[in-house]
Design a protein around this motif. Sequence first.
Motif, PDB file in Angstrom:
ATOM      1  N   VAL A 160       0.870  -1.172   0.000  1.00 24.71           N
ATOM      2  CA  VAL A 160       0.000   0.000   0.000  1.00 24.71           C
ATOM      3  C   VAL A 160       0.909   1.224   0.000  1.00 24.71           C
ATOM      4  CG1 VAL A 160      -0.348  -0.251   2.524  1.00 24.71           C
ATOM      5  CG2 VAL A 160      -1.765   1.336   1.222  1.00 24.71           C
ATOM      6  N   LEU A 161       0.722   2.090  -1.015  1.00 24.06           N
ATOM      7  CA  LEU A 161       1.524   3.318  -1.081  1.00 24.06           C
ATOM      8  C   LEU A 161       0.964   4.296  -0.076  1.00 24.06           C
ATOM      9  CD1 LEU A 161       2.360   4.658  -4.646  1.00 24.06           C
ATOM     10  CD2 LEU A 161       3.808   3.442  -3.037  1.00 24.06           C
ATOM     11  N   ASP A 162       1.780   4.658   0.882  1.00 26.59           N
ATOM     12  CA  ASP A 162       1.299   5.550   1.936  1.00 26.59           C
ATOM     13  C   ASP A 162       2.331   6.633   2.201  1.00 26.59           C
ATOM     14  OD1 ASP A 162      -0.041   6.711   3.963  1.00 26.59           O
ATOM     15  OD2 ASP A 162       0.394   5.158   5.453  1.00 26.59           O
ATOM     16  N   ASN A 163       1.935   7.875   1.968  1.00 28.08           N
ATOM     17  CA  ASN A 163       2.897   8.971   2.120  1.00 28.08           C
ATOM     18  C   ASN A 163       3.019   9.446   3.556  1.00 28.08           C
ATOM     19  OD1 ASN A 163       0.185   9.820   1.250  1.00 28.08           O
ATOM     20  ND2 ASN A 163       0.916  11.862   1.771  1.00 28.08           N
ATOM     21  N   TYR A 164       2.186   8.915   4.469  1.00 31.34           N
ATOM     22  CA  TYR A 164       2.238   9.390   5.854  1.00 31.34           C
ATOM     23  C   TYR A 164       3.193   8.574   6.717  1.00 31.34           C
ATOM     24  CZ  TYR A 164      -1.606  12.622   5.256  1.00 31.34           C
ATOM     25  OH  TYR A 164      -2.381  13.680   4.869  1.00 31.34           O
ATOM     26  N   ARG A 208       6.814   3.748   1.112  1.00 36.04           N
ATOM     27  CA  ARG A 208       6.873   5.201   0.978  1.00 36.04           C
ATOM     28  C   ARG A 208       7.857   5.585  -0.110  1.00 36.04           C
ATOM     29  NH1 ARG A 208       5.945  10.205   2.544  1.00 36.04           N
ATOM     30  NH2 ARG A 208       7.798  11.430   2.210  1.00 36.04           N
ATOM     31  N   LEU A 209       7.430   6.486  -1.005  1.00 35.21           N
ATOM     32  CA  LEU A 209       8.330   6.993  -2.044  1.00 35.21           C
ATOM     33  C   LEU A 209       8.998   8.252  -1.501  1.00 35.21           C
ATOM     34  CD1 LEU A 209       5.857   6.804  -5.077  1.00 35.21           C
ATOM     35  CD2 LEU A 209       7.670   5.168  -4.546  1.00 35.21           C
ATOM     36  N   GLU A 210      10.286   8.341  -1.658  1.00 30.93           N
ATOM     37  CA  GLU A 210      11.027   9.515  -1.191  1.00 30.93           C
ATOM     38  C   GLU A 210      11.194  10.497  -2.348  1.00 30.93           C
ATOM     39  OE1 GLU A 210      11.796  10.037   1.859  1.00 30.93           O
ATOM     40  OE2 GLU A 210      11.254   8.066   2.643  1.00 30.93           O
ATOM     41  N   PRO A 211      11.407  11.786  -2.107  1.00 26.61           N
ATOM     42  CA  PRO A 211      11.412  12.386  -0.787  1.00 26.61           C
ATOM     43  C   PRO A 211      10.104  13.118  -0.468  1.00 26.61           C
ATOM     44  CG  PRO A 211      12.522  13.845  -2.313  1.00 26.61           C
ATOM     45  CD  PRO A 211      11.997  12.688  -3.127  1.00 26.61           C
ATOM     46  N   TYR A 212       9.246  13.360  -1.493  1.00 26.11           N
ATOM     47  CA  TYR A 212       8.085  14.222  -1.263  1.00 26.11           C
ATOM     48  C   TYR A 212       6.781  13.464  -1.476  1.00 26.11           C
ATOM     49  CZ  TYR A 212      11.857  17.565  -1.942  1.00 26.11           C
ATOM     50  OH  TYR A 212      13.035  18.232  -1.864  1.00 26.11           O
ATOM     51  N   THR A 213       5.680  14.227  -1.449  1.00 28.51           N
ATOM     52  CA  THR A 213       4.364  13.638  -1.714  1.00 28.51           C
ATOM     53  C   THR A 213       3.982  13.911  -3.169  1.00 28.51           C
ATOM     54  OG1 THR A 213       3.685  13.948   0.562  1.00 28.51           O
ATOM     55  CG2 THR A 213       1.928  13.664  -1.045  1.00 28.51           C
ATOM     56  N   TYR A 214       3.575  12.860  -3.857  1.00 33.37           N
ATOM     57  CA  TYR A 214       3.195  12.966  -5.269  1.00 33.37           C
ATOM     58  C   TYR A 214       1.692  13.139  -5.406  1.00 33.37           C
ATOM     59  CZ  TYR A 214       7.687  10.723  -6.473  1.00 33.37           C
ATOM     60  OH  TYR A 214       8.999  10.400  -6.620  1.00 33.37           O
ATOM     61  N   ARG A 215       1.263  13.704  -6.524  1.00 27.81           N
ATOM     62  CA  ARG A 215      -0.152  13.599  -6.892  1.00 27.81           C
ATOM     63  C   ARG A 215      -0.419  12.126  -7.170  1.00 27.81           C
ATOM     64  NH1 ARG A 215      -2.009  18.698  -9.918  1.00 27.81           N
ATOM     65  NH2 ARG A 215      -3.480  17.277 -10.879  1.00 27.81           N
TER      66      ARG A 215
HETATM   67  N1  SAM Z   1      -3.793  14.283   0.763  1.00 31.43           N
HETATM   68  C1  SAM Z   1      -2.600  13.567   1.062  1.00 31.43           C
HETATM   69  C2  SAM Z   1      -1.716  14.458   1.916  1.00 31.43           C
HETATM   70  O1  SAM Z   1      -2.081  15.584   2.170  1.00 31.43           O
HETATM   71  O2  SAM Z   1      -0.672  13.996   2.313  1.00 31.43           O
HETATM   72  C3  SAM Z   1      -1.849  13.195  -0.207  1.00 31.43           C
HETATM   73  C4  SAM Z   1      -2.461  12.075  -0.926  1.00 31.43           C
HETATM   74  S1  SAM Z   1      -1.571  11.761  -2.428  1.00 31.43           S
HETATM   75  C5  SAM Z   1      -2.009  13.110  -3.381  1.00 31.43           C
HETATM   76  C6  SAM Z   1      -2.497  10.451  -3.125  1.00 31.43           C
HETATM   77  C7  SAM Z   1      -1.921   9.096  -2.913  1.00 31.43           C
HETATM   78  O3  SAM Z   1      -0.692   8.954  -3.608  1.00 31.43           O
HETATM   79  C8  SAM Z   1      -1.608   8.694  -1.479  1.00 31.43           C
HETATM   80  O4  SAM Z   1      -2.725   8.250  -0.763  1.00 31.43           O
HETATM   81  C9  SAM Z   1      -0.582   7.601  -1.671  1.00 31.43           C
HETATM   82  O5  SAM Z   1      -1.204   6.376  -1.972  1.00 31.43           O
HETATM   83  C10 SAM Z   1       0.173   8.083  -2.904  1.00 31.43           C
HETATM   84  N2  SAM Z   1       1.400   8.814  -2.590  1.00 31.43           N
HETATM   85  C11 SAM Z   1       1.713  10.085  -2.958  1.00 31.43           C
HETATM   86  N3  SAM Z   1       2.960  10.397  -2.583  1.00 31.43           N
HETATM   87  C12 SAM Z   1       3.460   9.317  -1.959  1.00 31.43           C
HETATM   88  C13 SAM Z   1       4.698   9.023  -1.341  1.00 31.43           C
HETATM   89  N4  SAM Z   1       5.687   9.901  -1.298  1.00 31.43           N
HETATM   90  N5  SAM Z   1       4.862   7.793  -0.815  1.00 31.43           N
HETATM   91  C14 SAM Z   1       3.881   6.876  -0.857  1.00 31.43           C
HETATM   92  N6  SAM Z   1       2.686   7.099  -1.401  1.00 31.43           N
HETATM   93  C15 SAM Z   1       2.469   8.291  -1.974  1.00 31.43           C
END
Ligand code: SAM
Length: 230
Positions: A160-164, A208-215
């Motif tokens: 599960v890709l999770d940026n948190y 988790r993908l480094e280093p930032y949060t992706y769309r």
């Molecule tokens: N609203 C969330 C926030 O404020 O952090 C961001 C959600 S992101 C736009 C949509 C999805 O992309 C996430 O739920 C996750 O599955 C994936 N994703 C985006 N960046 C990621 C990262 N750096 N690592 C893992 N998953 C990522």
Amino acid sequence: MERFLGKKIYGQKVAIEGQELKHLKVKRIKAGELLEVLTQEGWFLCKFEGFQKDLGICQIVERIEYTPRFPTITLYQCTPVHLKTMEDVIVGVSQAGAHRLVPVISERSFRDKKTILEKLPRWEKLSLESLKQCGRREPLIVDHPVELSKLETTSDLNLVLDNYQEGLKIKDLRLEGVKSISLVVGPEGGFSSKEVQMLKDKGFIALRLEPYTYRLEAASLVAVAILTNL
Ligand code: SAM
């Protein structure tokens, strides 16, 4: 070599019709030219013979054999609230080599199943168009939507890709012996913590993908592209 979508095979011939016929004309394909044509029975190397009424007629030269790619990647993509974004996901992960895409209904996703079902023909069409462009042999399969709570760990590796979370990093992944991967990606608003916990309890591993949060469309594309290249 130019690639076209055919329909049925008639003996040793394949007919190209409809929108594909227009492409054949736009590309000024001439009699005698070799083409690759996808039919319901697989890929064929064909020689273009010419036009007959509303059909482009091709003579089959030989079947094109290919070996399926492993590991297969099934992308469980939570449907974006801006549903059109799913089109970018499809085009992206088709090029990157995903095997199957399953739209997933989650707490923060687009949730109207009927509308999602109505979109399937359009998404399947995009998958086929993308296949022609990128050279893959099997189209990305676009499946029917499922609820996130119904997902099970059916693959050799379930992510599960999770940026948190501080989850696993790409460099920690070992794919020796892995024939199938399931990858769950959240919608624009991400997963709720309850959802992530539920997936972890079922055996999904947070990545988790480094280093930032992706769309989301970038996250699914990057993750699939990396996994197919490991
Ligand atoms: N609203 C969330 C926030 O404020 O952090 C961001 C959600 S992101 C736009 C949509 C999805 O992309 C996430 O739920 C996750 O599955 C994936 N994703 C985006 N960046 C990621 C990262 N750096 N690592 C893992 N998953 C990522």
